[in-house]
Design an enzyme around this catalytic site. Structure first.
Site, PDB file in Angstrom:
ATOM      1  N   LYS A  53       0.837  -1.204   0.000  1.00 59.59           N
ATOM      2  CA  LYS A  53       0.000   0.000   0.000  1.00 59.59           C
ATOM      3  C   LYS A  53       0.869   1.252   0.000  1.00 59.59           C
ATOM      4  CE  LYS A  53      -3.788  -2.562   1.959  1.00 59.59           C
ATOM      5  NZ  LYS A  53      -4.475  -3.094   3.130  1.00 59.59           N
ATOM      6  N   GLN A  97      -4.879  -1.725   9.360  1.00 58.14           N
ATOM      7  CA  GLN A  97      -4.749  -3.080   8.801  1.00 58.14           C
ATOM      8  C   GLN A  97      -5.368  -4.101   9.758  1.00 58.14           C
ATOM      9  OE1 GLN A  97      -3.265  -3.650   5.670  1.00 58.14           O
ATOM     10  NE2 GLN A  97      -4.125  -5.679   5.945  1.00 58.14           N
ATOM     11  N   ASP A 120     -11.368   2.610   3.538  1.00 53.60           N
ATOM     12  CA  ASP A 120     -11.740   1.202   3.376  1.00 53.60           C
ATOM     13  C   ASP A 120     -13.252   1.059   3.192  1.00 53.60           C
ATOM     14  OD1 ASP A 120      -9.770  -0.701   3.215  1.00 53.60           O
ATOM     15  OD2 ASP A 120      -9.375  -0.718   5.382  1.00 53.60           O
TER      16      ASP A 120
END
Ligand code: NAD
Length: 295
Positions: A53, A97, A120
């Site tokens: 990422k 995460q 997200d």
């Protein structure tokens, strides 16, 4: 022969567009989009995802902020980090995460991310916006699935789509996006009876079960489009792990198009994360412009 939908190539073109958007935003006096990535602990798979990422950010000109926290970080300390990032104007997207260590309430932490920075798309506000078709940030993998589908089947109106898997992060949001496009959606799961027969009626199958090669050739009607979200690591012949999808790819010659694993949905997820970060930065810049205009 089924067309193999090239997720890598599509992701590269999404990245190109994102990089151009970043350059235009900055050239126009706007903020450089910034993504904060929070990782708690040293899970090797999570470390790989975080590195990818960060590398993706570099490629398209997004500023990245890494917060690598020890595995014994307390929930309160993690919430304090999230609050700090929520308040930081250089950070437009926050990604925490998962999975988080078991002593931390994952839902509580994800809900603490400001909905406008929730790149997200997991925050209940964004989930609500998605299910009511009122904008918001769309989760990355489902967004990538829709882009892959669009590349071969731009008009989904009235088509029968079977989604296999009903998780909050993949199956359900994909179903919502498909409904917005006026497809007729059947969501199935581990307890669905007669899944092969249900799948056989579908014009499109989206497999997101995490069950290696669950979808066999005779589950797929001729000419159907199949998107394989599943990724399972299995031991390979040479002692190295290999990635297997939810679809028996070699049995799908009669399909119209199918995504491979790897190289299908996977590369789209990071591309969509970067694109979501730029959208969040633009929205933040727009809001500031509106606030200034109101004064
Ligand atoms: P999950 O375990 O949360 O949910 C799996 C869903 O599939 C459940 O609803 C379950 O009922 C259903 N299911 C499981 N086995 C089934 C079976 N045999 N028949 C029918 N339904 C079955 O998983 P998830 O987080 O939604 O992820 C699904 C898969 O997608 C996993 O392989 C995951 O690694 C992969 N994934 C890929 C990406 C990507 O970027 N490509 C992103 C997220 C998830």
């Amino acid at each position: 022969m089924a067309q193999v939908i090239d997720g890598k190539a599509l992701a590269a073109s999404v990245d190109e567009h994102t990089a151009a958007e970043v350059a235009a935003l900055v050239a126009g006096g706007g903020p450089r989009p910034g993504l904060a990535v929070v990782l708690v602990g040293e899970d090797p798979a999570s470390q790989v995802y975080v590195r990818r990422k960060i590398a993706g950010c570099r490629k398209v000109g997004i500023a990245s902020f890494e917060r690598l926290l020890p595995a014994d970080t307390t929930q309160d300390d993690l919430l304090a980090v999230i609050e700090e990032l929520n308040a930081d104007p250089a950070v437009h997207g926050i990604l925490c995460q998962v999975p988080l260590p078991p002593h931390i309430d994952q839902g509580l932490v994800l809900d603490a991310i400001h909905p406008d920075k929730d790149v997200d798309g997991f925050h209940p506000v964004n989930v609500g916006r998605l299910s009511t078709g009122t904008g918001g940030i769309v989760p990355c993998t489902p967004l990538g699935v829709m882009m892959l589908l669009d590349s071969v089947l731009p008009d989904l109106m009235g088509l029968d789509v079977v989604v296999i898997g009903k998780s909050n992060i993949v199956g359900k949001p994909i179903a919502m996006l498909l409904l917005e496009r006026e497809a007729t959606v059947t969501v199935t799961h581990i307890h669905t009876k007669g899944l092969p027969a249900i799948a056989r009626k579908a014009d499109v199958i989206v497999a997101a079960a995490g069950a290696p090669e669950l979808v066999r050739g005779d589950w797929v009607k001729p000419g159907a489009v199949v998107i394989d979200v599943g990724i399972t690591r299995v031991p390979g012949a040479n002692g190295k792990d290999r990635l297997v999808g939810d679809v028996a790819f070699a049995e799908l010659d009669h399909a119209r198009a199918v995504t491979p694993v790897p190289g299908g949905v996977g590369p789209m997820t990071i591309a969509c994360l970067l694109s979501n970060t730029v959208k969040a930065a633009r929205a933040a810049a727009g809001e500031r412009v509106m606030e200034a205009a109101e004064l």
